[in-house]
Design an enzyme around this catalytic site. Structure first.
Site, PDB file in Angstrom:
ATOM      1  N   LYS A 115       0.813  -1.214   0.000  1.00  0.00           N
ATOM      2  CA  LYS A 115       0.000   0.000   0.000  1.00  0.00           C
ATOM      3  C   LYS A 115       0.847   1.265   0.000  1.00  0.00           C
ATOM      4  O   LYS A 115       0.495   2.267  -0.630  1.00  0.00           O
ATOM      5  CB  LYS A 115      -0.952   0.000   1.198  1.00  0.00           C
ATOM      6  CG  LYS A 115      -2.092  -0.996   1.101  1.00  0.00           C
ATOM      7  CD  LYS A 115      -3.069  -0.803   2.265  1.00  0.00           C
ATOM      8  CE  LYS A 115      -4.272  -1.724   2.147  1.00  0.00           C
ATOM      9  NZ  LYS A 115      -3.918  -3.135   2.351  1.00  0.00           N
ATOM     10  N   LYS A 159      -3.714   2.235   8.985  1.00  0.00           N
ATOM     11  CA  LYS A 159      -3.823   0.921   8.347  1.00  0.00           C
ATOM     12  C   LYS A 159      -2.462   0.384   7.947  1.00  0.00           C
ATOM     13  O   LYS A 159      -1.503   1.126   7.715  1.00  0.00           O
ATOM     14  CB  LYS A 159      -4.750   0.975   7.141  1.00  0.00           C
ATOM     15  CG  LYS A 159      -4.377   1.932   6.040  1.00  0.00           C
ATOM     16  CD  LYS A 159      -5.492   1.949   4.992  1.00  0.00           C
ATOM     17  CE  LYS A 159      -5.181   2.894   3.854  1.00  0.00           C
ATOM     18  NZ  LYS A 159      -6.288   2.955   2.883  1.00  0.00           N
ATOM     19  N   GLY A 165      -7.818  -7.191   3.517  1.00  0.00           N
ATOM     20  CA  GLY A 165      -8.857  -7.946   4.208  1.00  0.00           C
ATOM     21  C   GLY A 165      -9.300  -7.329   5.513  1.00  0.00           C
ATOM     22  O   GLY A 165      -9.859  -8.010   6.371  1.00  0.00           O
ATOM     23  N   GLY A 166      -9.034  -6.023   5.688  1.00  0.00           N
ATOM     24  CA  GLY A 166      -9.463  -5.366   6.912  1.00  0.00           C
ATOM     25  C   GLY A 166      -8.526  -5.550   8.090  1.00  0.00           C
ATOM     26  O   GLY A 166      -8.782  -5.024   9.170  1.00  0.00           O
ATOM     27  N   HIS A 209     -17.527   2.753  -1.516  1.00  0.00           N
ATOM     28  CA  HIS A 209     -16.420   1.930  -2.008  1.00  0.00           C
ATOM     29  C   HIS A 209     -16.744   1.557  -3.457  1.00  0.00           C
ATOM     30  O   HIS A 209     -17.620   0.738  -3.715  1.00  0.00           O
ATOM     31  CB  HIS A 209     -16.285   0.678  -1.150  1.00  0.00           C
ATOM     32  CG  HIS A 209     -15.071  -0.138  -1.467  1.00  0.00           C
ATOM     33  ND1 HIS A 209     -14.107  -0.440  -0.537  1.00  0.00           N
ATOM     34  CD2 HIS A 209     -14.659  -0.729  -2.615  1.00  0.00           C
ATOM     35  CE1 HIS A 209     -13.160  -1.167  -1.097  1.00  0.00           C
ATOM     36  NE2 HIS A 209     -13.479  -1.356  -2.363  1.00  0.00           N
ATOM     37  N   GLU A 276      -9.433   0.018  -6.808  1.00  0.00           N
ATOM     38  CA  GLU A 276     -10.448   0.367  -5.813  1.00  0.00           C
ATOM     39  C   GLU A 276     -10.281   1.815  -5.367  1.00  0.00           C
ATOM     40  O   GLU A 276      -9.166   2.290  -5.160  1.00  0.00           O
ATOM     41  CB  GLU A 276     -10.362  -0.581  -4.623  1.00  0.00           C
ATOM     42  CG  GLU A 276     -10.469  -2.049  -5.035  1.00  0.00           C
ATOM     43  CD  GLU A 276     -10.934  -2.949  -3.908  1.00  0.00           C
ATOM     44  OE1 GLU A 276     -11.073  -2.471  -2.774  1.00  0.00           O
ATOM     45  OE2 GLU A 276     -11.162  -4.141  -4.185  1.00  0.00           O
ATOM     46  N   ARG A 293      -5.989  -9.550  -9.315  1.00  0.00           N
ATOM     47  CA  ARG A 293      -6.603 -10.874  -9.492  1.00  0.00           C
ATOM     48  C   ARG A 293      -8.049 -10.693  -9.900  1.00  0.00           C
ATOM     49  O   ARG A 293      -8.548  -9.570  -9.963  1.00  0.00           O
ATOM     50  CB  ARG A 293      -6.546 -11.642  -8.170  1.00  0.00           C
ATOM     51  CG  ARG A 293      -7.129 -10.832  -6.997  1.00  0.00           C
ATOM     52  CD  ARG A 293      -7.193 -11.602  -5.714  1.00  0.00           C
ATOM     53  NE  ARG A 293      -7.433 -10.770  -4.552  1.00  0.00           N
ATOM     54  CZ  ARG A 293      -8.597 -10.231  -4.214  1.00  0.00           C
ATOM     55  NH1 ARG A 293      -9.649 -10.420  -4.982  1.00  0.00           N
ATOM     56  NH2 ARG A 293      -8.723  -9.496  -3.124  1.00  0.00           N
TER      57      ARG A 293
END
Length: 491
Positions: A115, A159, A165-166, A209, A276, A293
């Site tokens: 990220k 984050k 995946g949170g 989102h 995203e 993916r």
């Protein structure tokens, strides 16, 4: 390619098997001890045992996957999503063993899987990103860190720089909570990804989102297949997705899709990918991450655009040219729900056991069921508890929603508890019907609490009768172990 190994399980393995059959290719499925009687094993042309139970010794074991592909004389490997789909180790081993990896390059996976690195690349390349900063060296200078956070302004989002995946994510509303949130995120990230680097970003209030499906081939062609709305999430996990995004203006679609293509070009992207974004209440959008993916929610895009994204993945991996056209127009509307084996009354903890009775509604041109289970299947504690997806297509959003509700109410699934009734609660909520969704929707609407209250209003007898009935809302009450006992006694 004539034979492809599917390095995955459950519904995505079944989905890939069906695509391979359409292309007159043979499928080879790997399976763990827990999945030896799975639907994917029953449907595949060939199977290879991985000898083990949990993911670490089976589906995440690169050496075993490569050995299975070589021993079964496969020419390619499709990773599906999750597990090894975004692991560069598998891509590089495929290159070393002269196997075709059905996905992007290891370089693209490496950049977009980080990220911090991907955010810097997007910033430098002109893709809008959320204001914030990267914490590379831990909590070494707390005073300077606190000052930078104060200048950014609360609320903030802490984050993990790696993974997804949170995991390793916390919202921070007050300065007094910043350090403890960062410490817990760093610990969680270290445990999950062996990487404790963090991002500190401005929190976007009530964000939507929105993700864009992109596709590239080895010949330099790169297209988008429009956007999906994935705002209905529980604990940072998507549970309902739709295409196109409700109330999305054409100019919004054009701008966000152009930004997604720019992001993909920056990493010379090939094969299927998803860029995203979060979209604020002011309609400003910001790059979030790129999933390198196929996505769980790809069927809504397929139904609205009349394409087969998995088949396109296989074609592109073989070096063929994309058949997708640039800037396709979405036709109609599609909504997908994810059916999980989980206990709503128990805080949505996973539910394990045997599928005693299973009946899906009939598939039509308006209704698609991507399932990884059959009657008699065992739901084990070793993997993600998603059982299936139901996707409805309609001339407009409400039409799709009505078809989906009817389909969910026709499902008979006994043996484990599920979230089907909770999904119906969401689909029937007035604010969802109006399309006023965002990532905090479930919490703000209090839908989890409302659902638990509705469940508790049913007596044991009412629940049993709801399951025993062959008409009406057969799946609107989650299956509890004591209901099964009542049913067995009655039988």
């Amino acid at each position: 390619m004539k034979r492809v190994l599917i390095a995955n399980r459950n519904e995505i393995a079944v989905r890939i098997i069906r695509a391979l059959k359409k292309m007159d290719m043979e499928s080879v499925v790997v399976y763990s001890d827990a999945d030896k009687d799975s639907l994917a094993v029953r449907l595949a042309d060939h199977c290879v045992a991985l000898n083990g139970q949990d993911a670490g010794e089976t589906y995440l074991n690169v050496a075993k996957i490569i050995d299975a592909a070589k021993s079964s004389h496969c020419q390619g490997i499709h990773p599906g999503y999750g597990f090894l789909s975004e692991k560069t180790e598998l891509v590089r081993e495929c290159e070393n063993q002269n196997l075709i990896f059905i996905g992007p390059s290891s370089g693209a996976i490496e950049i977009m899987g980080d990220k911090a690195l991907s955010k810097k690349m997007m910033q430098d390349g002109g893709v809008p990103t959320i204001p914030g900063f990267i914490l590379e060296n831990g909590l070494q200078n707390i005073e300077e860190l606190t000052k930078s956070a104060r200048e950014l302004g609360y609320p903030l989002m802490v984050k993990a720089a790696a993974g997804g995946g949170g995991k390793g994510m916390r919202r921070v509303d007050h300065e007094k909570d910043l350090i403890s949130a960062m410490e817990s995120c760093a610990r969680e990230a270290k445990a999950a990804f062996n990487d404790d680097r963090l991002l500190i970003e401005k929190f976007v209030e009530n964000p939507r989102h929105i993700e864009v499906q992109i596709f590239g081939d080895r010949l330099g062609n790169l297209v988008h297949v429009n956007e999906r709305e994935c705002s209905i999430q529980r604990r940072n996990q998507k549970i309902i997705e739709e295409c196109p995004a409700p109330h999305f203006k054409p100019i919004q679609r054009q701008r966000i899709c152009e930004a997604a293509l720019l992001a993909a070009r920056l990493v010379k992207y090939e094969n299927a990918g998803t860029v995203e974004f979060v979209v604020g209440e002011d309609d400003q959008f910001y790059f979030l991450e790129m999933n390198t993916r196929i996505q769980v929610e790809h069927p809504v895009t397929e139904m609205v655009h009349g394409v087969d994204l998995v088949e396109e993945q296989i074609r592109v991996a073989m070096g063929l040219e994309l058949t997708l056209t640039a800037e396709p127009t979405p036709m109609g509307h599609a909504i997908e729900v994810r059916i999980y084996a989980e206990a709503p009354l128990g805080g949505f903890i996973p539910s394990c056991g045997s599928i005693r009775v299973l009946s899906w509604p009939e598939e039509t041109s308006n209704l698609r069921i991507d399932s990884g289970i059959a009657q008699g299947s065992e739901v084990s504690p070793f993997y993600d508890p998603m059982l299936a997806k139901i996707i409805a297509y309609g001339t407009d959003r409400n039409h799709a929603r009505e078809i989906l509700i009817k389909a969910l109410e026709e499902v008979v699934l006994l043996g484990v508890e599920t979230n089907i009734a909770f999904l119906l609660t969401i689909l029937k909520d007035p604010e969802f019907i109006a399309g006023k969704t965002h990532t905090g929707f479930l919490e703000q609407r209090g839908l989890e609490d409302r659902h638990r209250e509705e469940m508790q209003d049913f007596s044991i007898t009412d629940r049993a009768l709801a399951h025993l009935s062959l008409v009406g809302n057969r799946a609107t009450i989650s299956t509890d172990p004591f209901i099964l006992q009542i049913m067995e006694k009655k039988a």
